[in-house]
Write a protein that holds these residues in place. Structure first.
Motif, PDB file in Angstrom:
ATOM      1  N   GLN B  18       1.834  11.406   1.712  1.00  0.00           N
ATOM      2  CA  GLN B  18       0.799  10.378   1.721  1.00  0.00           C
ATOM      3  C   GLN B  18      -0.484  10.891   1.084  1.00  0.00           C
ATOM      4  OE1 GLN B  18       0.830   9.565   5.848  1.00  0.00           O
ATOM      5  NE2 GLN B  18       2.335   7.923   5.695  1.00  0.00           N
ATOM      6  N   GLN B  19      -0.794  12.149   1.369  1.00  0.00           N
ATOM      7  CA  GLN B  19      -2.047  12.672   0.832  1.00  0.00           C
ATOM      8  C   GLN B  19      -1.966  12.894  -0.672  1.00  0.00           C
ATOM      9  OE1 GLN B  19      -2.868  16.055   3.260  1.00  0.00           O
ATOM     10  NE2 GLN B  19      -3.894  14.852   4.844  1.00  0.00           N
ATOM     11  N   ALA B  22      -0.301   9.179  -2.454  1.00  0.00           N
ATOM     12  CA  ALA B  22      -0.872   7.866  -2.179  1.00  0.00           C
ATOM     13  C   ALA B  22      -1.975   7.585  -3.180  1.00  0.00           C
ATOM     14  CB  ALA B  22      -1.440   7.832  -0.768  1.00  0.00           C
ATOM     15  N   TYR B  23      -2.161   6.313  -3.472  1.00  0.00           N
ATOM     16  CA  TYR B  23      -3.201   5.967  -4.430  1.00  0.00           C
ATOM     17  C   TYR B  23      -3.790   4.608  -4.102  1.00  0.00           C
ATOM     18  CZ  TYR B  23      -4.680   3.534  -8.721  1.00  0.00           C
ATOM     19  OH  TYR B  23      -5.321   2.740  -9.626  1.00  0.00           O
ATOM     20  N   LYS B 350       2.396   2.490  -7.946  1.00  0.00           N
ATOM     21  CA  LYS B 350       1.973   3.547  -7.023  1.00  0.00           C
ATOM     22  C   LYS B 350       0.910   3.005  -6.058  1.00  0.00           C
ATOM     23  CE  LYS B 350       0.355   8.365  -7.320  1.00  0.00           C
ATOM     24  NZ  LYS B 350      -0.098   9.388  -8.297  1.00  0.00           N
ATOM     25  N   ASP B 353       2.666   0.568  -3.693  1.00  0.00           N
ATOM     26  CA  ASP B 353       3.442   1.302  -2.682  1.00  0.00           C
ATOM     27  C   ASP B 353       2.527   1.836  -1.584  1.00  0.00           C
ATOM     28  OD1 ASP B 353       5.786   0.802  -3.920  1.00  0.00           O
ATOM     29  OD2 ASP B 353       5.989   2.774  -4.871  1.00  0.00           O
ATOM     30  N   THR B 354       1.378   2.323  -1.977  1.00  0.00           N
ATOM     31  CA  THR B 354       0.435   2.848  -0.987  1.00  0.00           C
ATOM     32  C   THR B 354      -0.062   1.732  -0.072  1.00  0.00           C
ATOM     33  OG1 THR B 354      -0.276   4.508  -2.579  1.00  0.00           O
ATOM     34  CG2 THR B 354      -1.715   4.124  -0.690  1.00  0.00           C
ATOM     35  N   GLN B 357       2.105   0.451   2.839  1.00  0.00           N
ATOM     36  CA  GLN B 357       2.325   1.272   4.036  1.00  0.00           C
ATOM     37  C   GLN B 357       1.690   0.602   5.252  1.00  0.00           C
ATOM     38  OE1 GLN B 357       0.772   5.152   3.148  1.00  0.00           O
ATOM     39  NE2 GLN B 357       1.954   5.297   1.253  1.00  0.00           N
ATOM     40  N   SER B 362      -1.079   6.265   7.645  1.00  0.00           N
ATOM     41  CA  SER B 362      -0.948   6.213   6.188  1.00  0.00           C
ATOM     42  C   SER B 362      -2.315   6.139   5.521  1.00  0.00           C
ATOM     43  CB  SER B 362      -0.125   4.992   5.789  1.00  0.00           C
ATOM     44  OG  SER B 362      -0.861   3.815   6.060  1.00  0.00           O
ATOM     45  N   SER B 363      -2.332   6.424   4.218  1.00  0.00           N
ATOM     46  CA  SER B 363      -3.581   6.318   3.457  1.00  0.00           C
ATOM     47  C   SER B 363      -4.106   4.895   3.469  1.00  0.00           C
ATOM     48  CB  SER B 363      -3.347   6.722   2.005  1.00  0.00           C
ATOM     49  OG  SER B 363      -2.797   7.987   1.942  1.00  0.00           O
ATOM     50  N   ALA B 364      -3.183   3.929   3.473  1.00  0.00           N
ATOM     51  CA  ALA B 364      -3.600   2.527   3.415  1.00  0.00           C
ATOM     52  C   ALA B 364      -4.456   2.157   4.615  1.00  0.00           C
ATOM     53  CB  ALA B 364      -2.371   1.620   3.359  1.00  0.00           C
ATOM     54  N   ARG B 369      -5.547  -1.605   2.806  1.00  0.00           N
ATOM     55  CA  ARG B 369      -4.545  -2.624   3.109  1.00  0.00           C
ATOM     56  C   ARG B 369      -5.172  -3.777   3.897  1.00  0.00           C
ATOM     57  NH1 ARG B 369       0.936  -3.709   3.742  1.00  0.00           N
ATOM     58  NH2 ARG B 369       1.526  -4.733   5.690  1.00  0.00           N
TER      59      ARG B 369
END
Lengths: 506, 506
Positions: B18-19, B22-23, B350, B353-354, B357, B362-364, B369
């Motif tokens: 994730q780190q 993730a984007y 990408k 996808d992030t 999540q 998660s990064s999101a 998100r």
């Protein structure tokens, strides 16, 4: 495959079953069958005229859930319009539908129509979701009733008014009208959507949500006192109540009570909820008449009678009949006759079974189930017997009402749900601390609901119109030669205030 | 059974994935990572001081769904209080949390704290549901995000304030503060719950929901013109954009662009969404700096730099570098360095996808998100390239943004959902026709968001505070010796207005 005739017979059985065996009290949580506001326009009946030509129903595509942007489901909401009085430049008047079927007779009758004629208004009435023929869901299952709330109803109104303004005149001023629960909606709509409404009449609007509405029977007691200025009527009721309580302790007494009050079923003294429901039903005889004292035009016209506080208290204080129980029974049986009921229902389980029905074709769909749901999840307003001074006994305390929520809708609907719901409702709308402008609050001193309403001016532009001696929503009905002068004055005051709102800059 | 060490390794892999992979763009729908309002108090960093002692987090039991009385589920919402400045009889100040983690540094810094000191206020900040550590649900699945909305957030605030008043002082006046989206909430709370708030500061508050927010890049264009009063900066950007567009047509050109802009991945010219995202990312470099021009204290302090419109336009108009593309790349690479990013992400899949999540780890979950969900189901506000005059090209039109809703949340989130949602939001809050009192609307002329805000007085008690030359929420940050006089004046005006609100009768 089942043949069509067998299927038809089966369906007929269901319908007959529902008609014959269903039981919703005439007065349920302060709501008579049909909803809290009576039907105007009965002078046509009185004069032997047919009802005037009424506008056809129309349908508005409405969102199911205004509070979930991801939910795109829609349904058709019923409404009526009357353009007869409209002239370009005139305002839009909205009659807000409530906890019963929206009757199009309101499109040609009632004080708002008189105002509409004077102010050249375009008139529209939107039926409340889940009542009448406005069915947002396939049935009234608990899961579907999550979309029944005053907040959703206000959002329905908002979408409807935006669309209507676009079609009629985007610059038209909008005035909302409503009586009883729709009166609350009228005020709350002005609170929450002030950009969409330029003035609101909130007749007999309860604004304070409260679980234990003990004030209801307090006001009934006060109103019965207006009969002759004494406690005679209440005392007779109290004596009757006491005697019934004693009589119920013996088998002989129970047979006597069943006979006197024409009860449909024998009394099981071990069934506390039946007993509670019996006493509550008998108090309901008085609640119904007090709430609509001298104002229930349809009732008076349609049934050819005129049952008022005077009628009931006249019977209760009639010394030619020595036994208060027999007088109490006479009141009951008079109303049974008027409403053409063969016997008096009171069995708790029968009532609950009826209110548990979820089909739109069931008796419960008339509104009893939906309104009960709203009391359990928003307002409370249970007219318990917990006040010490009222004469109807103390066998229908608050717990009796709270348990109905669980018995009808499931164990989840416990006191915590109801308490949280009532708290949320008051937080949401501000209860009697509502901060609002351009609203009028008419209330009648006889009406038990006035105890939850605004009786004093909140500010110079949110005024109370407290009418001495009138009942629930009296100001909404058409003029009558019998109207007391203070009612005539109240209607005029409302008329003038609307005129001022229409003059003001947007 | 899987052994614990294997499980731990697996979890670590996920976190690392994730780190590293993730984007989420630095600027997503006008929202930088961390949320729309920067962090104040960086003077401590500048002075080499440690952060002052901050209040501990606390937790409020909150309803999950305020609009469904039958739903009794609750969750814990994070909040902070600072009683240091409070004296009995003083008001309650509420800082409204928004689309990012609520940083407790705000409990001791910012202009509202200065006001609190003067007015002896009790200070509280409520984190917005679904952001930061305020998790109403197990994860951020689409099904759970139905409970993420501004209406639910306002109801959270209402319940929180009722409880806080009961604990602090039931008669205390309440003033709300918020910047950007929480600025909107501050105004909307006063609109919907006027009985719970006596005055509201709504800084840089967008009030008009709009799908195609073409005004955003219009204002960016205007703001870049303030560099030297000419179109030089915009023209250089336009030339760079045109040259990149040409270069992308050849394999050689694409290699060159990848190299110049330090792109993480090779360019696939057939992938339109990658190209759209690339151009959008490059415009984002300017959006971010314009939106926070000279105000992003944390950014300035933490990164030891001071990147402003002057910085970027200085580079873009630097004639010592003949190629506008290279200057455009220099801007990009400067920001990559400042944000310590090894390369420039731009791959659409990408990013999607992030943002798909759903886990809180998660990064999101940082907010991208959730904020995207709110744009899809309430506000729109897509900063498209559809305005003809802006210089960033036209390859990220409105459809590019709308399709993101579907790509992230599912096919259901189509243009119909978004259109209905935006319409409902404007119906709900009245957009720029909002009817309101006791609200101040500060806005900055440089800030692209001002185009959706109130720039002229709505009425004598709902006034605009339009600040020439400042950016997003400038008035909320602590005083700085570099503040222009009109910003100093605006803070004073807000201070005085709050004083008047506190003097007025309830």
């Amino acid at each position: 495959m089942v043949s069509n005739s067998v299927l038809l017979g089966f369906v007929l059985c269901i319908i007959l079953y529902q008609q014959c065996f269903a039981y919703v009290p005439r007065m349920l949580h302060g709501r008579p069958k049909g909803g809290l506001v009576g039907t105007p326009g009965t002078k046509h009946h009185l004069l032997g005229e047919t009802r005037p030509k009424l506008p056809p129903e129309q349908w508005f595509i409405q969102k199911l859930d205004h509070f979930n942007g991801a939910d795109s489901r829609v349904w058709k909401q019923r409404y009526f319009v009357n353009e007869t009085y409209y002239k370009p430049g005139g305002p839009i008047f909205i009659q807000i539908g409530g906890e019963g079927t929206a009757d199009p007779i309101w499109m040609v009758e009632g004080s708002w129509i008189k105002y509409a004629r004077e102010y050249n208004a375009y008139c529209a009435m939107l039926e409340h979701r889940f009542y009448g023929n406005s069915h947002p869901t396939d049935d009234m299952s608990v899961s579907n009733l999550q979309y029944l709330s005053s907040e959703q109803a206000l959002a329905d109104l908002a979408a409807f008014i935006v669309d209507l303004k676009n079609n009629v005149d985007p610059t038209a001023k909008v005035i909302t009208f409503g009586g009883s629960y729709p009166g609350s909606l009228s005020a709350w709509f002005r609170l929450k959507y002030p950009h969409l409404v330029d003035g609101a009449v909130a007749s007999s609007a309860p604004l304070l949500s409260e679980i234990n509405f003990i004030e209801y029977l307090q006001v009934v007691t006060d109103s019965l006192r207006t009969y002759d200025g004494t406690d005679a009527c209440n005392e007779a009721i109290r004596k009757a109540t006491d005697s019934i309580t004693s009589a119920l302790k013996t088998a002989e007494g129970r047979v006597q009570i069943k006979q006197s009050f024409r009860l449909c079923d024998s009394i099981d003294p071990s069934n506390e909820k039946d007993i509670a429901n019996l006493f509550s039903t008998l108090s309901g005889n008085f609640e119904n008449v007090v709430q609509y004292n001298k104002d229930n035009r349809a009732f008076e016209g349609a049934q050819g009678t005129n049952i008022t506080i005077d009628t009931l208290c006249g019977i209760m204080t009639d010394q030619t009949s020595s036994d208060p129980v027999q007088r109490y029974a006479k009141v009951n049986n008079l109303l049974l006759d008027v409403y053409k009921q063969p016997c008096q229902d009171y069995k708790y389980d029968k009532m609950i079974d009826t209110l548990r029905q979820t089909s739109w074709t069931s008796s419960a769909s008339e509104g009893g189930r939906q309104w009960t749901y709203q009391t359990c999840t928003e307002f409370g307003w249970y007219q318990s017997s917990d006040d010490v001074r009222q004469p109807f006994g103390h066998s229908f305390p608050i717990d009796f009402w709270i348990e109905q929520c669980q018995d009808i809708f499931g164990n989840n609907f416990n006191i915590t749900i109801i308490s949280d719901a009532v708290k949320r409702s008051n937080t949401d709308y501000g209860a009697l601390m509502i901060k609002i402008s351009k609203v009028l609050f008419p209330n009648g001193s006889i009406d038990p609901w006035h105890a939850m309403g605004v009786l004093k001016d909140l500010n110079p532009d949110a005024r109370a119109v407290y009418i001495n001696g009138t009942a629930h929503c009296a100001n909404m009905y058409p003029d009558s030669p019998d109207d007391p002068p203070q009612l005539v004055q109240a209607r005029l005051e409302i008329f003038m205030q609307i005129g001022e709102w229409l003059q003001e800059k947007h």
